[in-house]
Design a protein around this motif. Structure first.
Motif, PDB file in Angstrom:
ATOM      1  N   ARG A 115      37.808  15.449  19.250  1.00 21.66           N
ATOM      2  CA  ARG A 115      38.367  15.514  20.605  1.00 21.66           C
ATOM      3  C   ARG A 115      38.259  16.958  21.060  1.00 21.66           C
ATOM      4  O   ARG A 115      38.633  17.881  20.337  1.00 21.66           O
ATOM      5  CB  ARG A 115      39.833  15.084  20.585  1.00 21.66           C
ATOM      6  CG  ARG A 115      40.467  15.151  21.974  1.00 21.66           C
ATOM      7  CD  ARG A 115      41.943  14.939  21.913  1.00 21.66           C
ATOM      8  NE  ARG A 115      42.556  16.228  21.604  1.00 21.66           N
ATOM      9  CZ  ARG A 115      43.835  16.393  21.370  1.00 21.66           C
ATOM     10  NH1 ARG A 115      44.651  15.384  21.352  1.00 21.66           N
ATOM     11  NH2 ARG A 115      44.326  17.580  21.100  1.00 21.66           N
ATOM     12  N   TYR A 116      37.780  17.150  22.261  1.00 25.92           N
ATOM     13  CA  TYR A 116      37.564  18.499  22.777  1.00 25.92           C
ATOM     14  C   TYR A 116      38.173  18.599  24.169  1.00 25.92           C
ATOM     15  O   TYR A 116      38.128  17.656  24.945  1.00 25.92           O
ATOM     16  CB  TYR A 116      36.064  18.830  22.799  1.00 25.92           C
ATOM     17  CG  TYR A 116      35.450  18.637  21.434  1.00 25.92           C
ATOM     18  CD1 TYR A 116      35.629  19.573  20.435  1.00 25.92           C
ATOM     19  CD2 TYR A 116      34.742  17.481  21.133  1.00 25.92           C
ATOM     20  CE1 TYR A 116      35.114  19.380  19.175  1.00 25.92           C
ATOM     21  CE2 TYR A 116      34.218  17.267  19.870  1.00 25.92           C
ATOM     22  CZ  TYR A 116      34.411  18.224  18.888  1.00 25.92           C
ATOM     23  OH  TYR A 116      33.908  18.021  17.635  1.00 25.92           O
ATOM     24  N   GLY A 117      38.748  19.750  24.453  1.00 25.41           N
ATOM     25  CA  GLY A 117      39.409  19.958  25.733  1.00 25.41           C
ATOM     26  C   GLY A 117      38.840  21.148  26.468  1.00 25.41           C
ATOM     27  O   GLY A 117      38.131  21.975  25.893  1.00 25.41           O
ATOM     28  N   ALA A 118      39.165  21.200  27.730  1.00 25.22           N
ATOM     29  CA  ALA A 118      38.756  22.339  28.545  1.00 25.22           C
ATOM     30  C   ALA A 118      39.504  23.569  28.048  1.00 25.22           C
ATOM     31  O   ALA A 118      40.687  23.492  27.726  1.00 25.22           O
ATOM     32  CB  ALA A 118      39.070  22.081  30.017  1.00 25.22           C
ATOM     33  N   PRO A 119      38.823  24.702  27.924  1.00 24.07           N
ATOM     34  CA  PRO A 119      39.514  25.903  27.435  1.00 24.07           C
ATOM     35  C   PRO A 119      40.618  26.326  28.392  1.00 24.07           C
ATOM     36  O   PRO A 119      40.481  26.224  29.607  1.00 24.07           O
ATOM     37  CB  PRO A 119      38.408  26.956  27.367  1.00 24.07           C
ATOM     38  CG  PRO A 119      37.309  26.440  28.209  1.00 24.07           C
ATOM     39  CD  PRO A 119      37.449  24.953  28.275  1.00 24.07           C
TER      40      PRO A 119
END
Length: 173
Positions: A115-119
């Motif tokens: 899972r990856y998110g906006a910095p």
């Protein structure tokens, strides 16, 4: 039984990357009709925010670069792992999920990669130099202490008794 992965609440931009052990042609019909069930969701994700692609089509660009640059997500140290993916990958963006979605529980052929998110960027604050920014703000009144409250109640009771006695003396007189 498959593993379950919680979906955080909020309006943060996220993407879940799934490796799929099936060709894209078999997975594309699921998008919009059956993908939610395979991913363990309560309802179908919005197909406008789901992408299923063959990782080989991204060889020159790279899966990690596609997730990071093209979609604005922070992949951290997972770039080599993402670039090593082969076969079909499925990207499910947070906009595809409704408010009632709480967790993924993917079933084969789907496997959660990450899972990856906006910095998150916190803007720096410059020092305020205007004259109105100097000095201290006026302080509010401190909360009333129990002794002060007791004194106010006693004063009210004494005034009431004085008026009550004065009325009785006037009536009797």
């Amino acid at each position: 039984m498959s593993d379950a992965y919680d979906i955080p609440e909020g309006h943060e931009r996220l993407v879940w990357v799934f490796a799929v052990d099936a060709p894209v042609a078999e997975i594309e019909p699921l998008v919009g009709a059956g993908l939610g069930e395979v991913l363990g969701l309560w309802r179908e994700p919005d197909p406008a925010h789901v992408e299923c692609v063959d990782a080989s089509t991204l060889n020159n660009y790279g899966v990690a670069r596609y997730v990071a640059e093209a979609n604005g997500m922070d992949v951290g140290d997972d770039a080599p792992m993402l670039d090593a993916l082969s076969g079909t990958i499925c990207l499910v963006f947070s906009k595809a999920l409704g408010q009632d979605a709480a967790r993924f529980a993917p079933e084969p052929p789907f496997r959660l990669v990450g899972r990856y998110g906006a910095p998150v960027t916190i803007p720096s604050m410059d020092t305020l130099r205007s004259e109105s920014a100097q000095g201290l703000l006026p302080q509010g009144k401190p909360p009333a202490s129990p002794a002060r409250i007791s004194g106010m109640v006693a004063t009210f009771v004494l005034l009431f008794l004085a008026v009550f006695v004065a009325v009785f003396v006037w009536i009797a007189g």
